[in-house]
Enzyme design. Structure first.
Site, PDB file in Angstrom:
ATOM      1  N   LEU A 138       0.846  -1.197   0.000  1.00  0.00           N
ATOM      2  CA  LEU A 138       0.000   0.000   0.000  1.00  0.00           C
ATOM      3  C   LEU A 138       0.892   1.262   0.000  1.00  0.00           C
ATOM      4  O   LEU A 138       0.750   2.131  -0.854  1.00  0.00           O
ATOM      5  CB  LEU A 138      -0.926   0.006   1.224  1.00  0.00           C
ATOM      6  N   GLU A 371       1.055   0.848  10.018  1.00  0.00           N
ATOM      7  CA  GLU A 371      -0.397   0.603  10.149  1.00  0.00           C
ATOM      8  C   GLU A 371      -1.098   1.834  10.713  1.00  0.00           C
ATOM      9  O   GLU A 371      -2.024   1.727  11.509  1.00  0.00           O
ATOM     10  CB  GLU A 371      -0.661  -0.588  11.077  1.00  0.00           C
ATOM     11  N   PHE A 391      -7.173  15.811   9.346  1.00  0.00           N
ATOM     12  CA  PHE A 391      -5.957  15.408   8.625  1.00  0.00           C
ATOM     13  C   PHE A 391      -6.126  15.444   7.116  1.00  0.00           C
ATOM     14  O   PHE A 391      -5.277  14.952   6.397  1.00  0.00           O
ATOM     15  CB  PHE A 391      -5.506  14.008   9.078  1.00  0.00           C
TER      16      PHE A 391
HETATM   17  C1  LIG Z   1       9.235  -1.631   9.386  1.00  0.00           C
HETATM   18  C2  LIG Z   1       8.050  -1.145   8.615  1.00  0.00           C
HETATM   19  C3  LIG Z   1       7.230  -2.076   7.970  1.00  0.00           C
HETATM   20  C4  LIG Z   1       6.148  -1.632   7.204  1.00  0.00           C
HETATM   21  N1  LIG Z   1       5.365  -2.559   6.530  1.00  0.00           N
HETATM   22  C5  LIG Z   1       4.438  -2.119   5.629  1.00  0.00           C
HETATM   23  C6  LIG Z   1       3.745  -3.051   4.782  1.00  0.00           C
HETATM   24  O1  LIG Z   1       3.913  -4.273   4.906  1.00  0.00           O
HETATM   25  N2  LIG Z   1       2.906  -2.570   3.829  1.00  0.00           N
HETATM   26  C7  LIG Z   1       2.687  -1.224   3.659  1.00  0.00           C
HETATM   27  O2  LIG Z   1       1.917  -0.861   2.763  1.00  0.00           O
HETATM   28  N3  LIG Z   1       3.322  -0.321   4.464  1.00  0.00           N
HETATM   29  C8  LIG Z   1       4.189  -0.731   5.421  1.00  0.00           C
HETATM   30  N4  LIG Z   1       4.856   0.176   6.221  1.00  0.00           N
HETATM   31  C9  LIG Z   1       4.658   1.611   5.981  1.00  0.00           C
HETATM   32  C10 LIG Z   1       3.947   2.333   7.118  1.00  0.00           C
HETATM   33  O3  LIG Z   1       2.599   1.980   7.163  1.00  0.00           O
HETATM   34  C11 LIG Z   1       4.214   3.835   6.917  1.00  0.00           C
HETATM   35  O4  LIG Z   1       5.555   4.063   7.267  1.00  0.00           O
HETATM   36  C12 LIG Z   1       3.283   4.692   7.735  1.00  0.00           C
HETATM   37  O5  LIG Z   1       1.964   4.631   7.242  1.00  0.00           O
HETATM   38  C13 LIG Z   1       3.719   6.168   7.770  1.00  0.00           C
HETATM   39  O6  LIG Z   1       4.001   6.622   6.499  1.00  0.00           O
HETATM   40  P1  LIG Z   1       5.389   7.407   6.233  1.00  0.00           P
HETATM   41  O7  LIG Z   1       6.487   6.588   6.782  1.00  0.00           O
HETATM   42  O8  LIG Z   1       5.420   7.758   4.784  1.00  0.00           O
HETATM   43  O9  LIG Z   1       5.287   8.697   7.111  1.00  0.00           O
HETATM   44  P2  LIG Z   1       4.525  10.081   6.730  1.00  0.00           P
HETATM   45  O10 LIG Z   1       3.157   9.805   6.254  1.00  0.00           O
HETATM   46  O11 LIG Z   1       5.444  10.883   5.848  1.00  0.00           O
HETATM   47  O12 LIG Z   1       4.451  10.778   8.145  1.00  0.00           O
HETATM   48  C14 LIG Z   1       5.559  11.455   8.752  1.00  0.00           C
HETATM   49  C15 LIG Z   1       5.045  12.141  10.021  1.00  0.00           C
HETATM   50  O13 LIG Z   1       4.046  13.102   9.681  1.00  0.00           O
HETATM   51  C16 LIG Z   1       2.856  12.865  10.444  1.00  0.00           C
HETATM   52  N5  LIG Z   1       1.691  13.241   9.626  1.00  0.00           N
HETATM   53  C17 LIG Z   1       1.366  12.814   8.371  1.00  0.00           C
HETATM   54  N6  LIG Z   1       0.213  13.368   7.978  1.00  0.00           N
HETATM   55  C18 LIG Z   1      -0.216  14.162   8.999  1.00  0.00           C
HETATM   56  C19 LIG Z   1      -1.362  14.985   9.205  1.00  0.00           C
HETATM   57  N7  LIG Z   1      -2.333  15.096   8.291  1.00  0.00           N
HETATM   58  N8  LIG Z   1      -1.477  15.644  10.379  1.00  0.00           N
HETATM   59  C20 LIG Z   1      -0.524  15.512  11.337  1.00  0.00           C
HETATM   60  N9  LIG Z   1       0.578  14.761  11.199  1.00  0.00           N
HETATM   61  C21 LIG Z   1       0.728  14.084  10.046  1.00  0.00           C
HETATM   62  C22 LIG Z   1       2.881  11.379  10.759  1.00  0.00           C
HETATM   63  O14 LIG Z   1       2.114  11.090  11.912  1.00  0.00           O
HETATM   64  C23 LIG Z   1       4.383  11.149  10.992  1.00  0.00           C
HETATM   65  O15 LIG Z   1       4.719  11.488  12.310  1.00  0.00           O
HETATM   66  C24 LIG Z   1       5.893  -0.245   7.070  1.00  0.00           C
HETATM   67  C25 LIG Z   1       6.705   0.671   7.756  1.00  0.00           C
HETATM   68  C26 LIG Z   1       7.768   0.241   8.515  1.00  0.00           C
HETATM   69  C27 LIG Z   1       8.626   1.260   9.203  1.00  0.00           C
END
Ligand SMILES: Cc1cc2nc3c(=O)[nH]c(=O)nc-3n(C[C@H](O)[C@H](O)[C@H](O)COP(=O)(O)OP(=O)(O)OC[C@H]3O[C@@H](n4cnc5c(N)ncnc54)[C@H](O)[C@@H]3O)c2cc1C
Length: 392
Positions: A138, A371, A391
């Site tokens: 995703l 998640e 958000f």
């Molecule tokens: C080890 C690991 C395994 C994973 N496994 C999977 C998987 O199997 N499949 C999959 O699809 N994904 C997976 N993920 C991805 C995970 O779901 C994402 O990392 C997560 O959804 C956050 O996205 P991002 O890292 O792009 O952070 P961002 O979305 O860039 O967020 C960065 C910061 O900004 C904040 N933020 C973002 N939007 C807002 C808002 N509107 N208001 C206030 N604050 C905000 C967030 O809370 C966060 O603190 C995995 C991640 C990790 C680290």
């Protein structure tokens, strides 16, 4: 690593609320973790490798598709049994639980809930035994918290689709046989597609240098004009609600899983505090250490009750996305805080691989982000109670 002397805390006699089946399933998972995970997990975490030899054991304890009906190879259990299995596995390691969560809630669940009968019969039994492993694509490089903005897309090319794009941070991707991938069609509608290893143009490079979930393999999914047969589209649900429905199930499992990590940290800290002598007394005799331990068991007990009630609601088909968000957010935050406090109780020993606490703490830094981040889950609660999403 020290021998696994784990004794599960149950301060409010939650066991009295569990059925015989719940206890049987939970105890089998607990024994398996003691026997097959605890002795090896530190080594695999240190070398940043997923221990593939545990796949058969995970299948045997019902960790792959616990609530998928038996006719498709699942264990046919209820949601509380599912939660208890996740709790026990994460007591061993969040990375191992991640592998099981992805396989069950993010791969088997969408095929079961959104797939055709042919897709269910083809994939579910093999996923239930671990003969095939799956992953869930995703998140993208430019779209994490906002998956609706995804750029991965597919187009109709007559008798097949052509898929292009990239996914990042995908658990199990480096060894997965199948990937449930979310992509937009030409009209911009999100659909799930089952992509199989070996399809031309599909690659899964591993992500290295993680300080967290080191015993879980994470990677990318790259689609370069991948030809996907039309029968690999999941036809029965589309739109962002389809992947989010899978996340509800996975987040519910995490709400239970995090309790396992917290229980392990608490149990380790309590035992250590009773044995470690400083200034002529066990450190457990000092009020500051008792405060830490008393607060830990209080928070664990609250989290157990939250998860149990959520499990009842899930069994009745009444649990809402917002209720699941609250439990995931609360319980992971609780576990991470307990890991940090427990680490301090062990002093210098707390930073070593002799004990599980530092590994749990590092793992939970991912669990609090994936998640749905800690922030986003708070905003989901905020939107639910005010009716105003903050958000978007
Ligand atoms: C080890 C690991 C395994 C994973 N496994 C999977 C998987 O199997 N499949 C999959 O699809 N994904 C997976 N993920 C991805 C995970 O779901 C994402 O990392 C997560 O959804 C956050 O996205 P991002 O890292 O792009 O952070 P961002 O979305 O860039 O967020 C960065 C910061 O900004 C904040 N933020 C973002 N939007 C807002 C808002 N509107 N208001 C206030 N604050 C905000 C967030 O809370 C966060 O603190 C995995 C991640 C990790 C680290």
């Amino acid at each position: 690593m020290k021998p696994d002397l784990f004794e599960a805390p149950d301060y409010y006699n939650l066991d009295d609320l569990l059925s015989d089946e719940h206890k049987l399933v939970r105890d089998a998972a607990r024994q398996w973790v003691k026997r097959d995970i605890s002795p090896i997990i530190e080594e695999y975490a240190q070398k940043a490798e997923f221990p593939k030899q545990i796949i058969g054991g995970l299948a045997e304890i019902g960790a792959f598709g616990p609530y998928i009906p038996e006719e498709y190879g699942g264990a046919g259990l209820d949601q509380i049994s599912y939660g208890l299995i996740m709790q026990e596995i994460e007591r061993g390691d969040s990375g191992v639980r991640s592998t099981a969560s992805v396989q069950s809630s993010l791969v088997m669940y969408p095929i079961f809930a959104y797939g055709t009968e042919e897709q269910r019969k083809k994939y579910l039994p093999k996923l239930a035994t671990g003969e095939w492993m799956g992953c869930f694509g995703l998140t993208e490089p430019n779209h994490g918290s906002n998956p609706g903005g995804m750029e991965t897309k597919f187009r109709d090319a007559g008798d097949h689709y052509i898929l292009n794009g990239a996914k990042l941070w995908i658990s199990n991707s480096p060894f997965a046989d199948v990937a449930v991938v979310w992509a937009k069609n030409e009209e911009g509608r999100i659909h799930g597609l089952i992509v199989e290893r070996g399809m031309e143009g599909f690659s899964t490079p591993e992500t290295h240098n993680k300080w967290s979930l080191r015993a879980s393999a994470t990677g990318e999914l790259i689609f370069d004009n991948v030809k996907v047969p039309k029968e690999n589209l999941l036809p029965n649900k589309s739109g962002l609600g389809a992947p989010l429905g899978c996340l509800d199930s996975a987040r519910y499992g995490i709400a239970w899983g995090a309790i396992g990590a917290a229980m392990d940290c608490y149990d380790t800290a309590l035992r250590y505090a009773k044995e470690r002598i400083q200034f002529g007394k066990p450190i457990a005799a000092y009020q500051l250490q008792q405060k830490k331990l008393a607060e830990m068991i209080t928070e664990i007990t609250k989290a157990q009750l939250l998860a149990f009630r959520l499990g009842q609601l899930k069994n009745e088909g009444k649990a809402t996305t917002a209720q699941i968000s609250m439990a995931k957010r609360n319980n992971v935050d609780m576990a991470l805080k307990i890991a940090r406090e427990a680490r301090q109780v062990l002093g210098g020993m707390g930073i070593t691989g002799e004990y599980s606490i530092m590994r749990h703490m590092m793992n939970l830094e991912s669990v609090i982000t994936y998640e749905g981040t800690h922030d986003i889950h708070l905003l989901i609660t905020g939107a639910d109670i005010t009716g105003i999403p903050a958000f978007k």
